[in-house]
Design an enzyme around this catalytic site. Sequence first.
Site, PDB file in Angstrom:
ATOM      1  N   ASN A   1       0.463  -3.038  -7.348  1.00  0.00           N
ATOM      2  CA  ASN A   1      -0.102  -2.825  -6.002  1.00  0.00           C
ATOM      3  C   ASN A   1      -0.895  -4.027  -5.479  1.00  0.00           C
ATOM      4  O   ASN A   1      -1.179  -4.117  -4.286  1.00  0.00           O
ATOM      5  CB  ASN A   1      -0.987  -1.570  -5.950  1.00  0.00           C
ATOM      6  CG  ASN A   1      -0.197  -0.273  -5.962  1.00  0.00           C
ATOM      7  OD1 ASN A   1      -0.690   0.767  -6.381  1.00  0.00           O
ATOM      8  ND2 ASN A   1       1.058  -0.314  -5.488  1.00  0.00           N
TER       9      ASN A   1
ATOM     10  N   ASP B   1       2.610   9.756  -3.882  1.00  0.00           N
ATOM     11  CA  ASP B   1       3.387   8.852  -3.027  1.00  0.00           C
ATOM     12  C   ASP B   1       3.525   9.411  -1.603  1.00  0.00           C
ATOM     13  O   ASP B   1       3.612  10.630  -1.415  1.00  0.00           O
ATOM     14  CB  ASP B   1       4.778   8.662  -3.647  1.00  0.00           C
ATOM     15  CG  ASP B   1       5.479   7.430  -3.098  1.00  0.00           C
ATOM     16  OD1 ASP B   1       4.853   6.642  -2.366  1.00  0.00           O
ATOM     17  OD2 ASP B   1       6.674   7.257  -3.406  1.00  0.00           O
TER      18      ASP B   1
HETATM   19  C1  FPP Z   1       1.295   5.683  -2.494  1.00  0.00           C
HETATM   20  O1  FPP Z   1       1.520   5.808  -1.115  1.00  0.00           O
HETATM   21  C2  FPP Z   1      -0.091   5.772  -2.823  1.00  0.00           C
HETATM   22  C3  FPP Z   1      -0.846   4.756  -3.325  1.00  0.00           C
HETATM   23  C4  FPP Z   1      -0.346   3.397  -3.589  1.00  0.00           C
HETATM   24  C5  FPP Z   1      -2.235   4.946  -3.650  1.00  0.00           C
HETATM   25  C6  FPP Z   1      -2.707   6.336  -3.946  1.00  0.00           C
HETATM   26  C7  FPP Z   1      -4.114   6.322  -3.625  1.00  0.00           C
HETATM   27  C8  FPP Z   1      -4.808   7.318  -3.102  1.00  0.00           C
HETATM   28  C9  FPP Z   1      -4.345   8.723  -2.915  1.00  0.00           C
HETATM   29  C10 FPP Z   1      -6.179   7.002  -2.695  1.00  0.00           C
HETATM   30  C11 FPP Z   1      -7.212   7.474  -3.620  1.00  0.00           C
HETATM   31  C12 FPP Z   1      -7.208   6.871  -4.942  1.00  0.00           C
HETATM   32  C13 FPP Z   1      -8.296   6.897  -5.735  1.00  0.00           C
HETATM   33  C14 FPP Z   1      -8.174   6.433  -7.122  1.00  0.00           C
HETATM   34  C15 FPP Z   1      -9.603   7.381  -5.272  1.00  0.00           C
HETATM   35  P1  FPP Z   1       2.275   4.624  -0.365  1.00  0.00           P
HETATM   36  O2  FPP Z   1       1.249   3.771   0.283  1.00  0.00           O
HETATM   37  O3  FPP Z   1       3.165   3.900  -1.311  1.00  0.00           O
HETATM   38  O4  FPP Z   1       3.100   5.431   0.693  1.00  0.00           O
HETATM   39  P2  FPP Z   1       4.515   5.038   1.291  1.00  0.00           P
HETATM   40  O5  FPP Z   1       5.486   5.009   0.161  1.00  0.00           O
HETATM   41  O6  FPP Z   1       4.770   6.139   2.264  1.00  0.00           O
HETATM   42  O7  FPP Z   1       4.335   3.708   1.954  1.00  0.00           O
END
Ligand code: FPP
Length: 251
Positions: A71, A23
């Site tokens: 998502n 996250d």
């Molecule tokens: C949460 O950060 C992260 C995600 C929803 C996706 C995680 C994905 C990756 C690390 C990319 C690579 C994945 C694969 C399977 C290759 P957020 O966007 O919710 O962050 P925030 O809470 O700060 O907005």
Amino acid sequence: MTAPTAGLPGAAEGPKHVALIMDGNGRWAQARGLPRAMGHREGVQALKRTVQAAPSFGVECLTVFGFSTENWRRPAEEVSDLMGLVRSYVASDLNRLAREGVRVRVLGRRTGLPADIAAIVDRAEAQTAHNSRFLLQVAFNYGGQADIVDAAQRHIDKILAGEATGPLDEAALSAGLSTAGGPPVDLIVRTSGEQRLSNFLLWEAAYAEMVFQNVLWPDYGAGPLGEAVEQYRNRDRRFGGLMPQPALATG
Ligand code: FPP
């Protein structure tokens, strides 16, 4: 007397299976005035660093939350960025992972994935199926509740087909989950300071330890993973039982 916890994995030896809620990509990018997509891109680099570092801490399996069933509610552009990252991650890293003995397994629903992503997922699993040095499980189009519902439905289908009899019990339900046959989850880590499971590994979390770290996912790697492992080692795992008691002093 044998301690009630005898034979169960202790925390002192360190977690074999660590699950990661990656996250904070968006906040990492926003803090730098960058588009969220850049945060996800850096998140992939953090994932690569973490997979590389994990075996040095005795970790044999990592399960990461790549994309949840929820998502899909994000803006179409961000969904498309995340799909693009899977394409490029697999294109650039699958051969190396396969060479290094990593088995890749993808958890979650295949239906609903873009056809090319579903094919990439199948290829990644097939190309690494014989590997056993390290297990990388990527939860993609995954939701813990959906996975439990699917497992229950699989059992119902088996009963209807005459391949199983009721009642449904813990072992039968576990066997229908997308994590079936994998190692038990020892430790769940969530980065970015949030403290919730967000529908990740709900069933598997039953006796897992949890560590919440203030680091944003794109800054993750060997250092923070080592700190999480250290916190785990200091926990007492009881699995609903009691701590082994010191022998009573006699005489
Ligand atoms: C949460 O950060 C992260 C995600 C929803 C996706 C995680 C994905 C990756 C690390 C990319 C690579 C994945 C694969 C399977 C290759 P957020 O966007 O919710 O962050 P925030 O809470 O700060 O907005």
